[in-house]
Design a protein around this motif. Structure first.
Motif, mmCIF file in Angstrom:
data_model
loop_
_atom_site.group_PDB
_atom_site.id
_atom_site.type_symbol
_atom_site.label_atom_id
_atom_site.label_comp_id
_atom_site.label_asym_id
_atom_site.label_seq_id
_atom_site.Cartn_x
_atom_site.Cartn_y
_atom_site.Cartn_z
ATOM 1 N N MET A 182 -37.258 3.100 -52.301
ATOM 2 C CA MET A 182 -37.840 2.740 -51.413
ATOM 3 C C MET A 182 -37.150 1.945 -50.582
ATOM 4 O O MET A 182 -37.326 1.858 -49.207
ATOM 5 N N MET A 185 -34.307 3.364 -48.458
ATOM 6 C CA MET A 185 -34.793 4.160 -47.437
ATOM 7 C C MET A 185 -35.364 3.424 -46.195
ATOM 8 O O MET A 185 -34.936 3.715 -45.179
ATOM 9 N N SER A 186 -35.989 2.198 -46.375
ATOM 10 C CA SER A 186 -36.592 1.306 -45.415
ATOM 11 C C SER A 186 -35.356 0.706 -44.556
ATOM 12 O O SER A 186 -35.447 0.864 -43.489
ATOM 13 N N LEU A 188 -32.393 2.207 -44.166
ATOM 14 C CA LEU A 188 -31.885 3.294 -43.304
ATOM 15 C C LEU A 188 -32.784 3.448 -42.245
ATOM 16 O O LEU A 188 -32.517 3.764 -41.028
#
Lengths: 204, 268
Positions: A182, A185-186, A188
């Motif tokens: 997570m 992804m954050s 990115l």
């Protein structure tokens, strides 16, 4: 035009070019990032520690007691000499002693005792309800500890309990890994946000 | 398809999916988790002009995740007319903290030195945390801009943690643990945290024991806080992208497992 955003955007794309393959543009951006980080940290340390806390008070305000940490700090560099390197043990011993002195009481209470006491929960609450989470904590704690008990071979009852401990650990590792994914992804998303808003002005 | 091409297809699809979903604006109601509610209620319960330390204990690499949290926390604090003392226990967090505070303060028309101040960075974080328990002005004789702490209006009457309502540590590592260990119990100070998602499990034991008062974790936490405060921001926007990415990853895990078991059965 915000040239800072343009440079940051181009450097972001340079870093992501690694997804294609290792290349000179990526290497340049990576080296620049490392160099800037170290340079920034060095200047900040010099300003906030050496200048503000040592040199200015010592030489401009005449706080002569600060000569002691200055000398102790300089003794650290004696490690570069084979003959004088033993002198560096004096500041190192002081640092380790002071660090341990400050850390041990706090860690013993906050990290060990508070955590142990929080692990010990009543199985029946004050309103006569069964505390299921307390039971899970108890089972998880004992079985995980059993896994790390190496004085006896993990066979029979101990082996069974230790195996349950591995399942509890797997749940923990799974949750940690999920959160880590997570987080990546954050990161990115943060870059996508920067590219679409500040760099390309596609979004407000 | 060879493995290199598969990797390319996965990365490219994930990137495209995230970019597209980021550009879509959805209005959705995000349920508030207990710790977000607790943080929100705590800041709401503070009397106006309480002094809160906001420590930017993170580096630039985690900025995309920490920034939505720091923005919503600062918005809440400024909107409630709280006074903020900003600082950093990471060299890299210094410039980030100063810029973020200034940006948000400008939004609310707050004045530097009166409504907020940024003290900057101090190396040897444990010594700094312990020293501030004795005297904040001695640890930070000057603020980030070189003003003497004794002459800054907001610092008048603020000597040590006794005058501080809470510490909010925005961290990507374990710096908040040191705030908990060296100030929490000793000075009876409430510690709130804003963390990257990867750090949430590290702080779980401190949350359940009550040593850490509350926590806001990652973009989800920021989005929840934006929801409860009624100020949708970057957290809210990023949530759809993150959800899409997670669903895609779950789908890949399922497809990967099916492919693996089919291949194993074929080998038998």
């Amino acid at each position: 035009m915000d040239w800072g955003a343009v440079v940051a955007g181009l450097l972001t794309l340079a870093i992501y070019s690694f997804l294609y393959r290792d290349n000179p543009v990526y290497k340049f951006a990576e080296s620049l990032l490392i160099g800037l980080s170290i340079g920034y940290a060095l200047v900040t340390f010099w300003q906030t520690a050496i200048l503000d806390k040592l040199l200015q008070p010592l030489f401009q305000q005449g706080q002569l007691l600060l000569a002691v940490p200055l000398i102790l700090g300089l003794l650290m560099f004696s490690r570069f000499s084979r003959r004088l390197s033993w002198l560096s043990r004096i500041p190192l011993a002081l640092m380790i002693g002071a660090g341990a002195g400050a850390a041990i009481p706090a860690m013993l209470y906050e990290r060990t005792l508070r955590q142990v006491s929080n692990s010990i929960q009543p199985l029946v609450t004050s309103d006569s309800q069964f505390n299921f989470s307390g039971l899970v904590v108890l089972a998880g704690l004992l079985s995980t500890l059993a896994y790390f008990y190496f004085s006896r071979e993990h066979k029979g009852f101990l082996g069974g309990v230790a195996k349950i401990g591995t399942y509890f650990m797997m749940v923990f590792f799974g949750a940690t890994f999920g959160y880590t994914v997570m987080s990546r992804m954050s990161t990115l998303i943060g870059r996508i946000d920067f590219l679409l808003t500040d760099f390309l002005h596609y979004l407000q | 398809m060879n493995s290199q091409r598969t990797r390319w297809a996965i990365f490219a699809s994930l990137f495209a999916l995230m970019v597209i979903s980021y550009t879509i604006t959805l209005k959705w109601k995000i349920p508030t988790s207990p710790y977000i509610q607790k943080s929100y209620e705590f800041i709401n319960s503070l009397p106006p002009s309480s002094v809160v330390i906001v420590s930017f204990d993170h580096e630039a690499s985690s900025l995309p995740e920490i920034q939505p949290i720091s923005h919503i926390i600062l918005r809440h604090l400024f909107s409630r007319n709280q006074r903020i003392i900003g600082m950093s226990l990471f060299a890299e967090g210094t410039a980030i903290g100063y810029q973020t505070l200034n940006k948000l303060a400008n939004e609310y028309g707050k004045k530097y030195g009166e409504d907020y101040v940024f003290l900057g960075f101090k190396p040897q974080h444990i010594a700094a945390i312990l020293g501030m328990g004795e005297s904040i002005k001695q640890v930070f004789p000057q603020d980030y801009l070189g003003n003497y702490s004794t002459e800054i209006p907001i610092m008048q009457g603020v000597e040590n943690y006794q005058q501080i309502a809470a510490v909010i540590s925005l961290a990507d590592g374990d710096r908040t643990v040191q705030w908990i260990e060296y100030t929490g119990k000793k000075h009876g100070l409430k510690i709130l945290g804003g963390f990257t998602a990867a750090m949430i499990t590290t702080y779980d034991p401190y949350l359940s024991s009550g040593q850490l008062y509350s926590a806001i974790g990652g973009i989800v936490g920021a989005a929840e806080y934006e929801g409860v405060l009624g100020l949708p921001g970057k957290g809210n926007r990023a949530l759809l992208s993150q959800t899409a990415a997670h669903l895609f990853i779950v789908l890949l895990v399922i497809v990967g497992n099916i492919a693996y078991f089919r291949k194993r059965r074929g080998e038998k």
